[in-house]
Enzyme design. Structure first.
Site, PDB file in Angstrom:
ATOM      1  N   GLY A  62      -8.082   4.830  -9.387  1.00  0.00           N
ATOM      2  CA  GLY A  62      -6.849   4.048  -9.465  1.00  0.00           C
ATOM      3  C   GLY A  62      -6.737   2.931  -8.445  1.00  0.00           C
ATOM      4  N   GLU A 101      -6.866  14.877  -8.224  1.00  0.00           N
ATOM      5  CA  GLU A 101      -5.409  15.026  -8.078  1.00  0.00           C
ATOM      6  C   GLU A 101      -5.019  16.505  -8.064  1.00  0.00           C
ATOM      7  OE1 GLU A 101      -4.458  12.380 -11.298  1.00  0.00           O
ATOM      8  OE2 GLU A 101      -5.262  10.744 -10.085  1.00  0.00           O
ATOM      9  N   GLY A 113      -9.408   6.656 -16.429  1.00  0.00           N
ATOM     10  CA  GLY A 113      -7.985   6.941 -16.265  1.00  0.00           C
ATOM     11  C   GLY A 113      -7.147   5.770 -16.772  1.00  0.00           C
ATOM     12  N   GLY A 114      -6.705   4.927 -15.855  1.00  0.00           N
ATOM     13  CA  GLY A 114      -5.795   3.812 -16.164  1.00  0.00           C
ATOM     14  C   GLY A 114      -6.195   2.993 -17.386  1.00  0.00           C
ATOM     15  N   GLU A 134     -16.445  11.450  -9.426  1.00  0.00           N
ATOM     16  CA  GLU A 134     -15.346  10.509  -9.232  1.00  0.00           C
ATOM     17  C   GLU A 134     -15.070  10.360  -7.737  1.00  0.00           C
ATOM     18  OE1 GLU A 134     -12.598  10.155 -12.817  1.00  0.00           O
ATOM     19  OE2 GLU A 134     -11.983  11.971 -11.805  1.00  0.00           O
ATOM     20  N   HIS A 187      -9.945  18.026 -11.142  1.00  0.00           N
ATOM     21  CA  HIS A 187      -9.734  16.599 -10.881  1.00  0.00           C
ATOM     22  C   HIS A 187      -9.216  16.433  -9.454  1.00  0.00           C
ATOM     23  CE1 HIS A 187      -7.829  12.650 -10.968  1.00  0.00           C
ATOM     24  NE2 HIS A 187      -8.691  12.365 -11.923  1.00  0.00           N
ATOM     25  N   SER A 238     -11.864   3.789 -11.518  1.00  0.00           N
ATOM     26  CA  SER A 238     -11.692   2.364 -11.799  1.00  0.00           C
ATOM     27  C   SER A 238     -12.700   1.795 -12.795  1.00  0.00           C
ATOM     28  CB  SER A 238     -11.689   1.558 -10.497  1.00  0.00           C
ATOM     29  OG  SER A 238     -10.581   1.919  -9.703  1.00  0.00           O
ATOM     30  N   ASN A 240      -8.765  10.181 -19.516  1.00  0.00           N
ATOM     31  CA  ASN A 240      -7.820  11.056 -18.829  1.00  0.00           C
ATOM     32  C   ASN A 240      -6.467  10.345 -18.777  1.00  0.00           C
ATOM     33  OD1 ASN A 240      -6.390  12.688 -17.125  1.00  0.00           O
ATOM     34  ND2 ASN A 240      -7.629  12.268 -15.290  1.00  0.00           N
ATOM     35  N   TRP A 241      -5.585  10.762 -19.676  1.00  0.00           N
ATOM     36  CA  TRP A 241      -4.279  10.081 -19.756  1.00  0.00           C
ATOM     37  C   TRP A 241      -3.337  10.493 -18.619  1.00  0.00           C
ATOM     38  CZ3 TRP A 241      -2.167   9.501 -25.473  1.00  0.00           C
ATOM     39  CH2 TRP A 241      -3.015   8.633 -26.173  1.00  0.00           C
ATOM     40  N   LYS A 242      -3.709  11.537 -17.883  1.00  0.00           N
ATOM     41  CA  LYS A 242      -2.843  12.056 -16.804  1.00  0.00           C
ATOM     42  C   LYS A 242      -1.436  12.330 -17.375  1.00  0.00           C
ATOM     43  CE  LYS A 242      -5.804   9.731 -13.574  1.00  0.00           C
ATOM     44  NZ  LYS A 242      -6.045   9.176 -12.267  1.00  0.00           N
TER      45      LYS A 242
HETATM   46  P1  PGA Z   1      -8.953   5.567 -12.949  1.00  0.00           P
HETATM   47  O1  PGA Z   1      -8.837   7.169 -12.942  1.00  0.00           O
HETATM   48  O2  PGA Z   1      -9.903   5.213 -14.061  1.00  0.00           O
HETATM   49  O3  PGA Z   1      -7.553   5.086 -13.184  1.00  0.00           O
HETATM   50  O4  PGA Z   1      -9.492   5.152 -11.625  1.00  0.00           O
HETATM   51  C1  PGA Z   1      -9.953   7.975 -13.202  1.00  0.00           C
HETATM   52  C2  PGA Z   1      -9.544   9.422 -13.111  1.00  0.00           C
HETATM   53  O5  PGA Z   1      -8.635   9.747 -12.335  1.00  0.00           O
HETATM   54  O6  PGA Z   1     -10.120  10.274 -13.802  1.00  0.00           O
END
Ligand code: PGA
Length: 239
Positions: A167, A93, A224-225, A161, A91, A203, A11-13
């Site tokens: 994050g 967010e 994500g990150g 998640e 998600h 994470s 997930n590149w956001k």
């Molecule tokens: P993260 O994000 O790996 O940076 O914790 C995961 C996500 O939001 O899908």
């Protein structure tokens, strides 16, 4: 687990570039894991031309509507025309910042399926819900609200998640992941006919991926990150 086939979704956001995609494409080799990269909408065309064909392309959101006066929205059928095969839905967010409810997530999931996309529906508890020992209750409620009305013959993917792990560098311990994934799998198994993969997200990185992915009922990772750094993500894809 019965089979070793895992799903690794990135997930590149609101990050990434054609340059990053080019870098990835040079180093990624087909392995037994299924890889899905979800870049921002504006990079979907580049993903199709730049990434090797074994990598599947996902979007990060879709509208619940098919077309019409919804300024700024993108429908599932538009995504399908862009060779997208998967779409992240709900998600945390989106739930928090864009106020998406379980009902909206249900409608988006339905729209994705109608356009032959595989939805990756995200669920997870907040830190205060965890502290109040409400994790399983919250997950049940999210599944009931977003997936219980989906036709049991459909194939979806669920991503667990924990919101507090996204994050932050924090992850649940092995037993917690084991317990939640078993709970989610059992609940989904009561509704869906097919085996629904349940990914872990929050994470995940090159260091912890092998341990997390080997926990019972973890069908893969949503990253994500760490999916934005070439060496990290390639290590995760190979784990
Ligand atoms: P993260 O994000 O790996 O940076 O914790 C995961 C996500 O939001 O899908």
């Amino acid at each position: 687990m019965k089979n070793n086939h895992k799903i690794i979704a990135a997930n590149w956001k609101m990050n990434g570039s054609e340059e990053l995609m080019n870098e990835f494409s040079k180093f990624m080799l087909a392995k037994h894991n299924e890889i899905i990269i979800c870049p921002p909408f504006t990079l979907l065309d580049s993903a199709k031309t730049l990434l090797p064909s074994f990598i599947k392309i996902g979007a990060q959101n879709c509208s619940e509507e098919d077309k019409g006066p919804f300024t700024g929205e993108i429908s599932a059928s538009m995504l399908q025309e862009k060779s997208v095969s998967h779409v992240l839905i709900g998600h945390s967010e989106r739930r928090t910042l864009f106020k998406e409810t379980d009902d909206v997530i249900f409608k988006k999931t339905k729209a994705a399926i109608k356009s032959k996309l595989t939805p990756i529906v995200c669920i997870g508890e907040t830190l205060s819900e965890k502290k109040a020992n409400k994790t399983l209750q919250v997950l049940d409620c999210q599944i009931d609200g977003s997936l219980a009305k989906i036709n049991p013959h459909e194939q979806v993917i669920v991503a667990y998640e924990p919101v507090w792990a996204i994050g932050t560098g924090l992850t649940p311990d092995e037993n917690e992941i084991k317990e939640t994934h078993l709970h989610i799998k059992t609940k989904l198994g009561q509704h869906f006919n097919a085996d629904i993969p349940v990914l872990y997200g929050g994470s995940a990185n090159a260091k912890n991926c092998s341990q997390i992915i080997s926990i019972d009922n973890v069908g893969g990772l949503l990253v994500g990150g760490a999916s934005l750094t070439k060496h990290e993500f390639i290590a995760i894809c190979n784990c």
